[in-house]
Design a protein around this motif. Sequence first.
Motif, short mmCIF file in Angstrom:
data_model
loop_
_atom_site.label_atom_id
_atom_site.label_comp_id
_atom_site.label_asym_id
_atom_site.label_seq_id
_atom_site.Cartn_x
_atom_site.Cartn_y
_atom_site.Cartn_z
N LYS A 1 0.84 -1.20 0.00
CA LYS A 1 0.00 0.00 0.00
C LYS A 1 0.88 1.26 0.00
O LYS A 1 1.83 1.36 0.77
N LEU A 2 0.57 2.15 -0.90
CA LEU A 2 1.33 3.39 -1.01
C LEU A 2 1.02 4.29 0.19
O LEU A 2 -0.11 4.32 0.68
N MET B 1 0.29 -0.32 -8.85
CA MET B 1 -1.03 -0.81 -9.25
C MET B 1 -2.11 0.13 -8.76
O MET B 1 -2.03 0.69 -7.66
N TYR B 2 -3.11 0.30 -9.60
CA TYR B 2 -4.31 1.06 -9.25
C TYR B 2 -5.46 0.07 -9.17
O TYR B 2 -5.69 -0.70 -10.11
N TYR B 3 -6.18 0.07 -8.05
CA TYR B 3 -7.29 -0.87 -7.88
C TYR B 3 -8.43 -0.17 -7.17
O TYR B 3 -8.31 0.22 -6.01
N GLN B 4 -9.52 0.01 -7.90
CA GLN B 4 -10.71 0.62 -7.32
C GLN B 4 -11.94 0.02 -7.99
O GLN B 4 -12.08 0.06 -9.22
N VAL C 1 -3.81 7.79 -14.20
CA VAL C 1 -4.59 8.38 -13.11
C VAL C 1 -3.65 9.24 -12.27
O VAL C 1 -2.47 8.94 -12.12
N ILE C 2 -4.19 10.33 -11.76
CA ILE C 2 -3.43 11.22 -10.89
C ILE C 2 -3.50 10.69 -9.47
O ILE C 2 -4.57 10.33 -8.97
N VAL C 3 -2.35 10.63 -8.82
CA VAL C 3 -2.28 10.14 -7.44
C VAL C 3 -2.73 11.26 -6.51
O VAL C 3 -2.08 12.30 -6.41
N ASN C 4 -3.84 11.04 -5.85
CA ASN C 4 -4.37 11.99 -4.87
C ASN C 4 -3.96 11.52 -3.48
O ASN C 4 -4.36 10.43 -3.05
N GLU D 1 -5.05 12.05 -0.76
CA GLU D 1 -6.20 11.78 0.10
C GLU D 1 -6.91 10.49 -0.30
O GLU D 1 -7.85 10.08 0.38
N GLN D 2 -6.46 9.85 -1.38
CA GLN D 2 -7.10 8.61 -1.83
C GLN D 2 -6.05 7.53 -2.10
O GLN D 2 -6.14 6.78 -3.06
N LEU D 3 -5.06 7.45 -1.22
CA LEU D 3 -3.97 6.50 -1.43
C LEU D 3 -4.41 5.06 -1.26
O LEU D 3 -3.65 4.14 -1.60
N GLU D 4 -5.61 4.83 -0.72
CA GLU D 4 -6.07 3.45 -0.55
C GLU D 4 -6.23 2.72 -1.88
O GLU D 4 -6.29 1.49 -1.92
N HIS D 5 -6.26 3.47 -2.98
CA HIS D 5 -6.41 2.85 -4.30
C HIS D 5 -5.07 2.59 -4.99
O HIS D 5 -5.04 2.00 -6.07
#
Length: 220
Positions: free
Chosen positions: A154-155, A169-172, A198-201, A203-207
């Motif tokens: 996890k990032l 990896m992006y997973y949502q 995708v832009i890394v936010n 506040e949404q690092l869970e993805h």
Amino acid sequence: MSQIGPNIKKLRKVKGLSQQAFAELFNLSRGNISSYEEQRAEPKIDVTTQIAQYFSIPLQDLLHKSLSVNEILKFDDYFEPKSSLKNSSFKNIPFLSKDHFQELEKYSGNLELLPQITFPIFSPKQFLAIELQHLVDHHIDFSFQEGAIAFFKKLHVGSLHLIHNQFGMYYQEDTLFIGKYFVEDKKITLALNDWQQVIVNPEQLEHFWRYDGIFQQVLD
């Protein structure tokens, strides 16, 4: 005889890095890496030290020992004698097998709904394991063997400055792909190709996940 050249090549392959990507980590050229791997030259000691520190490999081992895949992935330290394995506390990791990719929407990114595999990774960080297949959308530079298991960490905010040119990896919900991170000024993107990113936010690092290593059979 120095093992630095073969070890650099093995590190690069195990971590899924091209020669160019590996070179950029240490402000080198692709030609530098090629010459090291072909043992036509050796890196300066300061570069060798940077490589050892970056991959958490003892400097003397990097220079003089033929590193195994397990040593690079840090698995050797986790295995105990067979008689004491029953007392070991391996990590339970959410696992996306090839069958799960047919119904990603069923899990909606909820890792608690996934089955788990037990693997010798002793870390407080959150991991996700996936069984790789070529139907999984992935960056052109990310090479793997069909059926290999890749581990992603996890990032988190503290590592954002280290992820340039690293795979992730992006997973949502029903979207999953393996891309490459690019950091430019304060903008961070995870790119699958020239058209999809995708832009890394923060506040949404869970993805967002960072590629940590791969487990696969060695084929004769």
